[in-house]
Motif scaffolding. Structure first.
Motif, short mmCIF file in Angstrom:
data_model
loop_
_atom_site.label_atom_id
_atom_site.label_comp_id
_atom_site.label_asym_id
_atom_site.label_seq_id
_atom_site.Cartn_x
_atom_site.Cartn_y
_atom_site.Cartn_z
N GLY A 54 0.75 -0.98 0.03
CA GLY A 54 -0.11 0.04 0.29
C GLY A 54 0.77 1.35 -0.15
O GLY A 54 0.39 2.40 -0.37
N LYS A 55 2.02 1.11 0.38
CA LYS A 55 2.63 2.39 0.21
C LYS A 55 4.27 2.22 0.15
O LYS A 55 4.86 3.36 -0.14
N GLU A 56 4.95 1.16 0.31
CA GLU A 56 6.26 1.23 0.40
C GLU A 56 6.77 0.97 -1.09
O GLU A 56 6.34 0.00 -1.64
N PRO A 57 7.75 1.57 -1.84
CA PRO A 57 8.47 1.29 -2.95
C PRO A 57 8.94 0.19 -3.18
O PRO A 57 9.57 -0.29 -2.14
N VAL A 58 8.51 -0.70 -4.04
CA VAL A 58 9.21 -1.81 -4.37
C VAL A 58 10.52 -1.63 -5.24
O VAL A 58 10.82 -0.94 -6.12
N SER A 59 11.61 -2.04 -4.13
CA SER A 59 13.09 -2.13 -4.90
C SER A 59 13.86 -3.41 -4.08
O SER A 59 13.38 -4.05 -3.26
N GLY A 60 14.83 -3.60 -4.86
CA GLY A 60 15.85 -4.28 -4.35
C GLY A 60 15.88 -5.81 -4.89
O GLY A 60 14.60 -6.12 -5.18
N ARG A 85 -0.61 -0.28 -16.83
CA ARG A 85 -0.26 -1.73 -17.50
C ARG A 85 1.13 -2.18 -16.70
O ARG A 85 2.03 -1.07 -16.53
N VAL A 86 1.56 -3.41 -16.51
CA VAL A 86 2.60 -3.77 -15.94
C VAL A 86 3.54 -4.81 -16.73
O VAL A 86 2.82 -5.75 -17.19
N ALA A 87 4.68 -4.73 -16.72
CA ALA A 87 5.82 -5.42 -17.26
C ALA A 87 6.46 -6.38 -16.31
O ALA A 87 7.28 -5.36 -15.40
N VAL A 88 6.70 -7.50 -15.89
CA VAL A 88 7.42 -8.30 -14.88
C VAL A 88 8.53 -9.16 -15.61
O VAL A 88 8.35 -9.88 -16.51
N THR A 89 9.88 -8.69 -15.20
CA THR A 89 10.91 -9.41 -15.67
C THR A 89 11.60 -10.05 -14.70
O THR A 89 11.88 -9.13 -13.53
N VAL A 90 12.15 -11.08 -14.98
CA VAL A 90 12.99 -11.98 -13.78
C VAL A 90 14.45 -12.25 -14.18
O VAL A 90 14.42 -12.94 -15.37
N ASN A 91 15.39 -11.93 -13.68
CA ASN A 91 16.72 -12.14 -13.96
C ASN A 91 17.68 -12.48 -12.70
O ASN A 91 17.20 -12.13 -11.58
N TRP A 92 18.61 -13.34 -13.20
CA TRP A 92 19.72 -13.25 -11.91
C TRP A 92 20.65 -12.11 -12.42
O TRP A 92 21.13 -11.92 -13.38
N MET A 93 20.77 -11.12 -11.40
CA MET A 93 21.70 -9.98 -11.51
C MET A 93 22.60 -10.02 -10.24
O MET A 93 22.27 -10.04 -9.11
N ASN A 94 23.66 -9.03 -10.73
CA ASN A 94 24.74 -8.82 -9.70
C ASN A 94 24.24 -7.74 -8.61
O ASN A 94 23.11 -7.05 -9.04
N ALA A 95 24.95 -7.57 -7.54
CA ALA A 95 24.55 -6.55 -6.74
C ALA A 95 24.08 -5.19 -6.96
O ALA A 95 23.28 -4.63 -6.34
N ASP A 96 24.88 -4.68 -7.86
CA ASP A 96 24.88 -3.41 -8.19
C ASP A 96 23.91 -3.27 -9.57
O ASP A 96 23.90 -2.07 -10.25
#
Length: 204
Positions: A54-60, A85-96
């Motif tokens: 409801g309020k917290e930005p999604v990140s990380g 509309r929303v696009a959802v992508t999923v990957n293995w990514m390094n820390a930065d």
């Protein structure tokens, strides 16, 4: 010697003078009575944000199985009604976030995402996007869509990959939302290729 006055010429000259006076008066009226009207138009602002609970930005990224993204919604942060509309992508990514592992994670093997889809809420457009069927108001508390993702998490026992240079990768679930003005209806139809019903709902 008598002078003969051409009465016809006098009449024509008089008529011309009267016409000139009339035109001059009309022009004077137009220029003195008509003033320019200045209209200032402020364009609408269309924007949105992805929020969690409801309020917290999604990140990380999801680093381990204790991490998750819950109750993901889209918030209308603009000043006019908008479709989302929303696009959802999923990957293995390094820390930065600068490098992506070549092999994509597999849903229900490496991770799970629970989508809330319905006939009058979110629907899968079949084009890589999830669409919210109703226009979203910019005014709280109606400036949030219904929940699209109730939970996204790593599967238990999954080990994130490590590169040959010892770079650790993490599961990155990127949720990218876009918004478009709801009026005129032809805008969302032309830009997103959806059908707009008489009640303002959209469908694929």
């Amino acid at each position: 010697m008598k002078r003969y006055i051409n009465k016809k010429s006098i009449i024509i000259t008089s008529v011309i003078l009267l016409l000139l006076v009339a035109v001059g008066t009309t022009l004077a009226y137009v220029f003195t009575e008509t003033e320019p009207v200045e209209n200032t138009f402020i364009p609408s602002r269309v924007s949105c944000a992805v929020v969690e609970n409801g309020k917290e930005p999604v990140s990380g990224s999801l680093v381990n199985i204790s991490d998750s993204k819950n109750n993901v919604q889209i918030q209308n942060t603009g000043d006019t009604d908008a479709y989302i509309r929303v696009a959802v992508t999923v990957n293995w990514m390094n820390a930065d976030g600068t490098r992506v592992w070549a092999q994509k994670p597999i849903q229900n093997t490496d991770y799970t995402i629970t989508y809330n889809l319905s006939e009058d809420g979110w629907f899968d457009g079949g084009d890589g996007f999830y669409y919210y069927s109703k226009a979203v108001s910019p005014t709280s508390p109606n400036n949030l869509t219904e929940i699209l993702i109730s939970n996204a998490a790593l599967m238990s026992g999954v080990t994130a990959p490590v590169g040959t240079d010892n770079t650790q990768y993490y599961l990155s679930i990127e949720i990218v939302a876009s918004a478009i003005q709801s009026t005129p209806a032809s805008t969302v139809h032309d830009q997103w290729g959806v059908t707009v019903s008489d009640d303002g709902t959209i469908s694929k």
